[in-house]
Design a protein around this motif. Sequence first.
Motif, short mmCIF file in Angstrom:
data_model
loop_
_atom_site.label_atom_id
_atom_site.label_comp_id
_atom_site.label_asym_id
_atom_site.label_seq_id
_atom_site.Cartn_x
_atom_site.Cartn_y
_atom_site.Cartn_z
N ILE A 28 0.82 -1.22 0.00
CA ILE A 28 0.00 0.00 0.00
C ILE A 28 0.85 1.27 0.00
CG2 ILE A 28 -1.56 1.37 1.45
CD1 ILE A 28 -3.06 -1.26 2.03
N PRO A 29 1.84 1.43 0.92
CA PRO A 29 2.68 2.63 0.85
C PRO A 29 3.46 2.74 -0.45
CG PRO A 29 2.99 1.49 2.94
CD PRO A 29 2.20 0.57 2.05
N GLU A 30 3.83 1.59 -1.01
CA GLU A 30 4.62 1.61 -2.24
C GLU A 30 3.79 2.10 -3.42
OE1 GLU A 30 5.62 -2.46 -2.03
OE2 GLU A 30 6.99 -2.19 -0.34
N ALA A 88 -5.08 8.85 1.37
CA ALA A 88 -4.01 7.92 0.99
C ALA A 88 -2.87 7.98 2.00
CB ALA A 88 -3.50 8.25 -0.40
N GLY A 89 -2.55 9.18 2.50
CA GLY A 89 -1.51 9.32 3.51
C GLY A 89 -1.85 8.60 4.80
N ARG A 90 -3.13 8.70 5.22
CA ARG A 90 -3.56 7.99 6.44
C ARG A 90 -3.50 6.48 6.25
NH1 ARG A 90 -7.24 12.36 6.82
NH2 ARG A 90 -8.85 11.21 5.69
N LEU A 91 -3.73 6.02 5.03
CA LEU A 91 -3.68 4.58 4.75
C LEU A 91 -2.26 4.04 4.95
CD1 LEU A 91 -5.42 2.21 3.82
CD2 LEU A 91 -4.81 2.77 1.46
N ILE A 92 -1.25 4.86 4.71
CA ILE A 92 0.14 4.45 4.93
C ILE A 92 0.37 4.16 6.40
CG2 ILE A 92 2.54 5.24 4.88
CD1 ILE A 92 1.93 6.71 2.31
N VAL A 93 -0.20 5.00 7.30
CA VAL A 93 -0.07 4.78 8.75
C VAL A 93 -0.74 3.48 9.15
CG1 VAL A 93 -0.61 5.72 11.03
CG2 VAL A 93 0.04 7.27 9.18
N ILE A 94 -1.93 3.22 8.62
CA ILE A 94 -2.64 1.97 8.92
C ILE A 94 -1.83 0.77 8.45
CG2 ILE A 94 -4.73 0.63 8.43
CD1 ILE A 94 -6.21 3.33 8.18
N ALA A 95 -1.23 0.89 7.26
CA ALA A 95 -0.42 -0.22 6.72
C ALA A 95 0.77 -0.52 7.61
CB ALA A 95 0.05 0.13 5.30
N SER A 96 1.41 0.52 8.16
CA SER A 96 2.56 0.30 9.05
C SER A 96 2.13 -0.40 10.34
CB SER A 96 3.25 1.63 9.37
OG SER A 96 2.41 2.47 10.13
N MET A 97 0.92 -0.11 10.81
CA MET A 97 0.41 -0.80 12.00
C MET A 97 0.16 -2.27 11.71
SD MET A 97 -2.25 2.12 13.37
CE MET A 97 -2.87 1.09 14.70
N ILE A 98 -0.37 -2.57 10.53
CA ILE A 98 -0.61 -3.97 10.15
C ILE A 98 0.70 -4.73 10.07
CG2 ILE A 98 -1.44 -5.46 8.29
CD1 ILE A 98 -3.55 -3.33 7.67
N LEU A 99 1.73 -4.12 9.50
CA LEU A 99 3.04 -4.78 9.39
C LEU A 99 3.64 -5.05 10.77
CD1 LEU A 99 4.53 -2.81 6.38
CD2 LEU A 99 3.99 -5.24 6.43
N SER A 100 3.46 -4.12 11.70
CA SER A 100 3.94 -4.34 13.07
C SER A 100 3.23 -5.53 13.70
CB SER A 100 3.70 -3.08 13.91
OG SER A 100 4.42 -2.00 13.41
N PHE A 101 1.94 -5.65 13.44
CA PHE A 101 1.15 -6.77 13.95
C PHE A 101 1.60 -8.10 13.34
CE2 PHE A 101 -2.45 -9.60 13.14
CZ PHE A 101 -2.96 -9.78 14.41
#
Length: 520
Positions: free
Chosen positions: A130-132, A382-395
């Motif tokens: 998603i961030p990419e 789209a910027g907020r979605l990057i933050v959500i994606a980083s939380m998912i990766l941490s999980f």
Amino acid sequence: MDAAAAHVDVEALAGQREGDDPASVTSPKVQEPAWKRFLHHVGPGFMVCLAYLDPGNLETDLQAGANHRYELLWVILIGLIFALVIQSLSANLGVVTGRHLAELCKTEYPVWVRICLWLLAELAVIAADIPEVIGTAFAFNLLFHIPVWVGVLIAGSSTLLLLGMQRYGVRKLEFLVALLVFIMAACFFVEMSIVKPPAKEVIKGLFVPKLSGSSATGDTIALLGALVMPHNLFLHSALVLSRNTPGSVRGIKDACRFFLFESGIALFVALLINICIISVSGTVCNSNHLSPDDLAKCSDLTLDSSSFLLRNVLGGSSAILYGVALLASGQSSTITGTYAGQYIMQGFLDIKMKQWLRNLMTRSIAIVPSLIVSIIGGSSGAGRLIVIASMILSFELPFALIPLLKFSSSSNKMGENKNSIYIIGFSWLLGFMIIGINIYFLSTKLVDWILHNSLPVYANVLIGIILCPLMLLYVCSVIYLTLRKDTVKFVSRHELQTVDASKSKVVNDCDYEENKEQLV
């Protein structure tokens, strides 16, 4: 022992993987000079290092530099040293066993665990992608003034075209990715030469640990949490299989050593790029000549706002350089993300499908959420979605990291090449440190969201009631993976070669007529 467990994938041991052109699989000769044999192994490390240069990392670096100038550079240095240790374990696992991490998980765990791990791995690929995709879309918007949602579609289709290079061999794709890495490095080095940060302060920030300010701890956790990507562990163990590693003791040790050196060089380049990003951001946002509007951008710096900040402060050419670097970062990272998705699907499910169809499926799954959010929410959504994606990766991280640590330390999987007691102790300590950092990052983000969202009180209570059992299940799953005994034994490359040599000797010593069926 179960026959399926003892089965050895001869195709994997030969270094042949679906999608790899046999002509591209290198077979280094033992008698060649060491530097030539090393060159045969160059490629996987540069593919893997892109996980530390993706747009999600760029955004975290920009914010760290804006908030703390050069004080958190030491976090990047330590984080990439940690990453080198973890990635070397992943490469060693593939070299010694002849299988990648997803294949080992499929054979080791029960069906229900395997299905859960596969779903979580696929979710990690989507979250990493998603961030990419969004970063690439922002780059197209900056360079060509294309709407973000159109940029998302272009990012997906262009990635599929670049992945088409696989038909010409994996080495060509690795060369393309390495080229994009060096383009990115050149752009940020030029940015740094324009900004001219004080060298003394940069070096001090790199080697003198310091945490000052209310948000320093949170930004440190975010920097470390963004470094080790779950899908990267699956990818590295698979990419090393494209080299035809000899099954001898020397061949395996040489391959492990060469892949370690190559990963070290690639991650050193990644370190330099991260240093440039933080230094540029730290210098620009702490300038004495910023307008109130630019100061407001620095307080919440994102991939999108940073381009306008650079244009305002340093001029249009600097913003264009940033756009080219962001485009190289996003496009190369989406290639590796899709590539990782292929190996994950093939390893866990052993699905035989055409390569283009698998690429299309993996790409579409990642594009859909980015496309929907960018159409509805625009750049800010789209910027907020990057933050959500980083939380998912941490999980997600423990569900790839724990199997990697267990398998690389297991005599059942690695035989005599398993980690030493010192490496086992250090890697597990490091692994749980990274997992702890990621869980802390995840929990603080969730708590912060619950405390500061605009939902009614009853909705927050309901969310808390749902989240508590899920967090308990999460902790129990991590404990299960950690404590579960490793049961399935594999024949290593070296053991297989020894067995084959013994069989060959027996056949050669016997009468031809008596053994002609074996010879045939």
